[in-house]
Design a protein around this motif. Structure first.
Motif, PDB file in Angstrom:
ATOM      1  N   GLY B  55      -3.031   3.748   1.277  1.00  0.00           N
ATOM      2  CA  GLY B  55      -1.929   4.567   0.765  1.00  0.00           C
ATOM      3  C   GLY B  55      -2.373   5.675  -0.161  1.00  0.00           C
ATOM      4  N   PHE B  56      -3.668   5.994  -0.204  1.00  0.00           N
ATOM      5  CA  PHE B  56      -4.133   7.035  -1.115  1.00  0.00           C
ATOM      6  C   PHE B  56      -3.832   8.439  -0.610  1.00  0.00           C
ATOM      7  N   ASP B  57      -3.251   8.535   0.602  1.00  0.00           N
ATOM      8  CA  ASP B  57      -2.898   9.860   1.100  1.00  0.00           C
ATOM      9  C   ASP B  57      -1.520  10.299   0.616  1.00  0.00           C
ATOM     10  N   ARG B  58      -0.820   9.397  -0.079  1.00  0.00           N
ATOM     11  CA  ARG B  58       0.527   9.746  -0.545  1.00  0.00           C
ATOM     12  C   ARG B  58       0.459  10.491  -1.880  1.00  0.00           C
ATOM     13  N   PRO B  59       1.571  11.177  -2.269  1.00  0.00           N
ATOM     14  CA  PRO B  59       1.573  11.851  -3.583  1.00  0.00           C
ATOM     15  C   PRO B  59       1.376  10.827  -4.703  1.00  0.00           C
ATOM     16  N   LEU B  60       0.803  11.295  -5.825  1.00  0.00           N
ATOM     17  CA  LEU B  60       0.444  10.391  -6.919  1.00  0.00           C
ATOM     18  C   LEU B  60       1.607   9.551  -7.438  1.00  0.00           C
ATOM     19  N   HIS B  61       2.779  10.201  -7.653  1.00  0.00           N
ATOM     20  CA  HIS B  61       3.875   9.436  -8.253  1.00  0.00           C
ATOM     21  C   HIS B  61       4.357   8.341  -7.303  1.00  0.00           C
ATOM     22  N   VAL B  62       4.293   8.620  -5.991  1.00  0.00           N
ATOM     23  CA  VAL B  62       4.669   7.588  -5.018  1.00  0.00           C
ATOM     24  C   VAL B  62       3.678   6.431  -5.092  1.00  0.00           C
ATOM     25  N   GLN B  63       2.392   6.800  -5.182  1.00  0.00           N
ATOM     26  CA  GLN B  63       1.361   5.764  -5.303  1.00  0.00           C
ATOM     27  C   GLN B  63       1.596   4.904  -6.531  1.00  0.00           C
ATOM     28  N   TYR B  64       1.924   5.567  -7.665  1.00  0.00           N
ATOM     29  CA  TYR B  64       2.115   4.812  -8.906  1.00  0.00           C
ATOM     30  C   TYR B  64       3.294   3.845  -8.773  1.00  0.00           C
ATOM     31  N   LEU B  65       4.408   4.354  -8.219  1.00  0.00           N
ATOM     32  CA  LEU B  65       5.588   3.490  -8.098  1.00  0.00           C
ATOM     33  C   LEU B  65       5.301   2.306  -7.186  1.00  0.00           C
ATOM     34  N   SER B  66       4.564   2.549  -6.102  1.00  0.00           N
ATOM     35  CA  SER B  66       4.304   1.418  -5.204  1.00  0.00           C
ATOM     36  C   SER B  66       3.299   0.460  -5.864  1.00  0.00           C
ATOM     37  N   PHE B  67       2.390   1.017  -6.691  1.00  0.00           N
ATOM     38  CA  PHE B  67       1.445   0.187  -7.447  1.00  0.00           C
ATOM     39  C   PHE B  67       2.210  -0.748  -8.379  1.00  0.00           C
ATOM     40  N   VAL B  68       3.183  -0.174  -9.115  1.00  0.00           N
ATOM     41  CA  VAL B  68       3.979  -0.992 -10.040  1.00  0.00           C
ATOM     42  C   VAL B  68       4.820  -1.999  -9.262  1.00  0.00           C
ATOM     43  N   GLY B  69       5.369  -1.544  -8.132  1.00  0.00           N
ATOM     44  CA  GLY B  69       6.165  -2.452  -7.311  1.00  0.00           C
ATOM     45  C   GLY B  69       5.348  -3.655  -6.868  1.00  0.00           C
ATOM     46  N   ARG B  73       5.670  -7.806  -7.912  1.00  0.00           N
ATOM     47  CA  ARG B  73       5.689  -8.912  -6.955  1.00  0.00           C
ATOM     48  C   ARG B  73       4.454  -9.791  -7.062  1.00  0.00           C
ATOM     49  N   GLY B  74       3.565  -9.482  -8.014  1.00  0.00           N
ATOM     50  CA  GLY B  74       2.362 -10.296  -8.194  1.00  0.00           C
ATOM     51  C   GLY B  74       1.285  -9.987  -7.187  1.00  0.00           C
ATOM     52  N   ASP B  75       1.440  -8.862  -6.479  1.00  0.00           N
ATOM     53  CA  ASP B  75       0.454  -8.501  -5.472  1.00  0.00           C
ATOM     54  C   ASP B  75      -0.556  -7.516  -6.068  1.00  0.00           C
ATOM     55  N   PHE B  76      -1.791  -7.977  -6.302  1.00  0.00           N
ATOM     56  CA  PHE B  76      -2.827  -7.131  -6.900  1.00  0.00           C
ATOM     57  C   PHE B  76      -3.819  -6.667  -5.848  1.00  0.00           C
ATOM     58  N   MET B  87      -5.213 -11.820  -7.285  1.00  0.00           N
ATOM     59  CA  MET B  87      -4.554 -12.529  -8.366  1.00  0.00           C
ATOM     60  C   MET B  87      -4.823 -14.030  -8.298  1.00  0.00           C
ATOM     61  N   GLY B  88      -4.832 -14.567  -7.069  1.00  0.00           N
ATOM     62  CA  GLY B  88      -5.063 -16.000  -6.916  1.00  0.00           C
ATOM     63  C   GLY B  88      -6.420 -16.404  -7.480  1.00  0.00           C
ATOM     64  N   VAL B 293     -11.368  -6.594 -10.382  1.00  0.00           N
ATOM     65  CA  VAL B 293     -11.500  -6.126 -11.772  1.00  0.00           C
ATOM     66  C   VAL B 293     -10.113  -5.809 -12.319  1.00  0.00           C
ATOM     67  N   GLN B 294      -9.318  -5.079 -11.512  1.00  0.00           N
ATOM     68  CA  GLN B 294      -7.978  -4.703 -11.972  1.00  0.00           C
ATOM     69  C   GLN B 294      -7.116  -5.921 -12.256  1.00  0.00           C
ATOM     70  N   ALA B 295      -7.146  -6.877 -11.339  1.00  0.00           N
ATOM     71  CA  ALA B 295      -6.311  -8.063 -11.524  1.00  0.00           C
ATOM     72  C   ALA B 295      -6.713  -8.789 -12.807  1.00  0.00           C
ATOM     73  N   GLY B 296      -8.029  -8.949 -13.030  1.00  0.00           N
ATOM     74  CA  GLY B 296      -8.499  -9.636 -14.224  1.00  0.00           C
ATOM     75  C   GLY B 296      -8.093  -8.912 -15.489  1.00  0.00           C
ATOM     76  N   VAL B 297      -8.318  -7.612 -15.514  1.00  0.00           N
ATOM     77  CA  VAL B 297      -8.024  -6.828 -16.709  1.00  0.00           C
ATOM     78  C   VAL B 297      -6.526  -6.835 -17.006  1.00  0.00           C
ATOM     79  N   ILE B 298      -5.708  -6.615 -15.971  1.00  0.00           N
ATOM     80  CA  ILE B 298      -4.266  -6.555 -16.204  1.00  0.00           C
ATOM     81  C   ILE B 298      -3.727  -7.914 -16.656  1.00  0.00           C
ATOM     82  N   LEU B 299      -4.240  -8.975 -16.060  1.00  0.00           N
ATOM     83  CA  LEU B 299      -3.771 -10.308 -16.470  1.00  0.00           C
ATOM     84  C   LEU B 299      -4.104 -10.561 -17.948  1.00  0.00           C
ATOM     85  N   LEU B 300      -5.360 -10.290 -18.338  1.00  0.00           N
ATOM     86  CA  LEU B 300      -5.747 -10.519 -19.724  1.00  0.00           C
ATOM     87  C   LEU B 300      -4.939  -9.643 -20.673  1.00  0.00           C
TER      88      LEU B 300
END
Lengths: 313, 329
Positions: B55-69, B73-76, B87-88, B293-300
């Protein structure tokens, strides 16, 4: 001190003020030396840091070997081993036969450079942000302080890990990340001091004389709030050096070809069980003494700048 | 009080949004993030396909919103090296990290208070000197090096403590197997001694200094002089009057302390081959397994934010002055 500067003073008073400032300065220097000698430890700290700085600057000239020269015959040589060409491995050699002392001397460069450069980056950002927040107040203040809150609500090392994994290893990436990690401390202190100075007579005077806002902020207020920042800077260099070592240890610091104290410790882990203690002991001692010296220096600066603190604690 | 809680909650939400924004931007800062996810020998078509799949071909704000979405949902994302949801993997390593962090925090705080008091009431004596020297040293030793030194001395030379490994206590406890959990406990603690000391020494040193200076300050307050002049025994003055206020600054920093400890844990776990999030992060960093790395950092970071919120809310209840003032400014 001479914080009420020579506003509207004639040439003669200027000369007089300069003279009294000069003797003020000498008196302060003498007091600094006295506080330092009284406390004993700061003297050792200054001497040690001076030697480390010399090692960092002139290390390549005095180092017995090339830091990356491998010697596969003399791998893991004990300290004091003499090589076939007569060169002595004073502190032993590592798993690739590289000289530990030489790498320590080169490592001093990275630690001091990164420490001081990161503080300059963080200090500059923090001072400017703090001056703006304190002087203008209002929404500028809100934005700066909330950004600071957000950053402090996030364990710094995690932030550093995330950025460095993406940016990749490199001295300047490290400086940038570690520097940005420090700005909040400076901004908070500078903001508080600026708030209290903003209403002082000498600032009012500068305003009444028609000085421009940048001139008031940078030439009237800034010089009067710098002193306490030196204390923070000293403690900060210590903690930045610790963070740099930790990140290098994790493999996130500088490229592997550049010797650093942290990466030397990381490499020492593989030979620990074989009891090659010198690989683990010397770089650690170097980090500890450097950090300790900056901490002692910070304590001394605080005592010197604010004797009340010393009386109390 | 209510207004304070509300303000503090809103602040936490803002911080959480900040954390997601930072983690998102961290990926973008080095240019096209697709290259972080494909092998170095990938062909242009493969890179293009990966870019679209991620999904890196999408505009940045769309990427960010889907990242947060996805985060909500717990999907890292999938770990690149494990080929499993990131995450598991991180959650599996979490109990070990919590055990280590709690152990070092309890150790640091339970020793810092008596040491700080000892130094303060014997101000200027050899006791004070040794405690402050120890505290100065403790704040200057890199935690991972302390770990290495303890492995050399207490592990390899004296052979008192194990130098690696972990015996789970929380994992069986969560699974409901109380018998195994408490059967494990002595060995769990035994394995925690060296890494716990390595992680906790910095906090111990800093809090010792904090308790000492804050007690010295409190001992000069008027109400302490009043208590003394009433003829109360010194012990009572110390424990009932002075100490109650002297450790408030320590309570305030407990939340922040946890953040420092987490930072230390990440590095020290690697030294002791301790199977927690830190060692996982270390491996993920070396394999450039970005989602892990992202999952670990965000969880901590998330745990840290929630804990800080809790500490602040508890603090309002602990310090009656806060209630009167309607919370902190």
């Amino acid at each position: 001190m001479s914080e009420h500067g020579g506003v509207g003073a004639g040439p003669r008073t200027d000369a007089l003020l300069a003279a009294s400032r000069e003797s003020d300065f000498r008196r302060e220097l003498r007091r600094a030396a006295r506080v330092m000698v009284d406390a004993r430890w700061p003297v050792f700290a200054v001497i040690f840091l001076f030697l480390t700085a010399l090692a960092a600057i002139f290390g390549p000239l005095v180092a017995p070997f090339d830091p990356n020269r491998q010697n596969l015959v003399l791998r893991l040589a004990d300290p004091m081993t003499t090589g076939p060409d007569g060169g002595v491995f004073w502190l032993g050699s590592d798993a690739l036969g590289r000289d530990v002392l030489t790498r320590l001397l080169y490592g001093a460069r990275i630690s001091l450079t990164v420490g001081i450069a990161a503080i300059s980056v963080g200090g500059t950002i923090g001072i400017i942000a703090g001056l703006m927040a304190g002087y203008f107040g209002g929404w500028v203040d809100d934005v700066v302080m909330r950004l600071g809150d957000i950053q402090l609500a996030f364990p710094f090392i995690l932030l550093a890990i995330m950025f460095l994994v993406v940016l990749g290893a490199g001295v300047w990436n490290l400086v940038l990340v570690l520097g940005i990690g420090q700005w909040v401390t400076y901004a908070r202190i500078v903001r508080a001091d600026t708030l209290s100075l903003r209403e002082k007579e000498f600032v009012e005077a500068a305003r009444a004389l028609g000085d421009s806002t940048p001139s008031i902020i940078f030439r009237t207020i800034l010089p009067n709030i710098l002193a306490p920042l030196t204390v923070i800077a000293s403690f900060n260099v210590a903690s930045v050096i610790l963070s740099e070592a930790a990140l290098s240890f994790l493999g996130l610091g500088v490229p592997p070809s550049v010797p650093t104290w942290g990466s030397m410790l990381a490499e020492s882990r593989d030979t620990l069980v074989a009891n090659k203690w010198w690989l683990a002991v010397f770089p650690g001692v170097a980090i500890m003494l450097t950090v300790l010296s900056f901490n002692i220096l910070g304590d001394w600066l605080r005592d010197f700048l604010d004797p009340r603190l010393r009386e109390r604690t | 009080m209510g207004a304070y809680v509300l303000r503090r909650l809103i602040q936490s939400v803002v911080v959480v949004i900040g954390v997601t924004l930072v983690s998102f931007l961290a990926l973008q800062i080095g240019g096209d993030p697709t290259y972080l996810f494909v092998s170095e020998r990938a062909s242009l078509e493969e890179i293009e396909a990966a870019r679209r799949a991620l999904g890196f071909d999408r505009p940045l704000h769309v990427q960010y919103l889907s990242f947060v979405g996805d985060l909500v949902r717990g999907d890292f994302g999938q770990s690149l090296s494990y080929r499993q949801p990131a995450m598991g993997i991180v959650l599996e390593a979490l109990p070990a990290t919590i055990e280590l962090t709690l152990f070092s925090m309890l150790m640091a705080l339970s020793l810092a208070i008596p040491l700080g008091v000892l130094a303060a009431i014997n101000r200027g004596t050899a006791w004070d000197g040794s405690v402050t020297t120890f505290a100065m040293l403790g704040q200057s030793i890199p935690n991972f090096w302390l770990g290495i030194m303890m492995i050399l001395v207490f592990g390899l030379y004296l052979r008192w403590f194990p130098i690696s490994g972990h015996v789970p206590f929380l994992t069986p406890l969560i699974a409901g197997d109380v018998g195994t959990a408490f059967g494990n406990l002595p060995r769990t603690l035994f394995h925690l001694v060296l890494p716990g000391l390595a992680v906790g020494t910095y906090s111990l040193a800093r809090n010792t200094r904090l308790v000492r200076s804050s007690l010295l300050e409190v001992l000069e307050e008027d109400y302490v002089r009043t208590a003394r002049s009433k003829g109360l025994p010194e012990k009572r003055v110390l424990f009932h009057h002075a100490l109650r206020n002297a450790w408030l600054p320590v309570v305030t920093v407990i939340g922040l302390e946890f953040g420092f400890l987490l930072g230390g844990v990440v590095v020290v776990e690697t030294v002791f081959s301790y199977p927690g999030i830190g060692r996982l992060l270390f491996a993920a960093i070396n394999q450039r397994d970005i989602p892990l790395v992202q999952a670990g950092v965000i969880l901590l970071a998330g745990i840290f934010i929630i804990l800080n919120l809790l500490v602040d809310l508890i603090y309002v209840r602990l310090d009656p002055r806060m209630k009167l003032a309607g919370g902190r400014g």
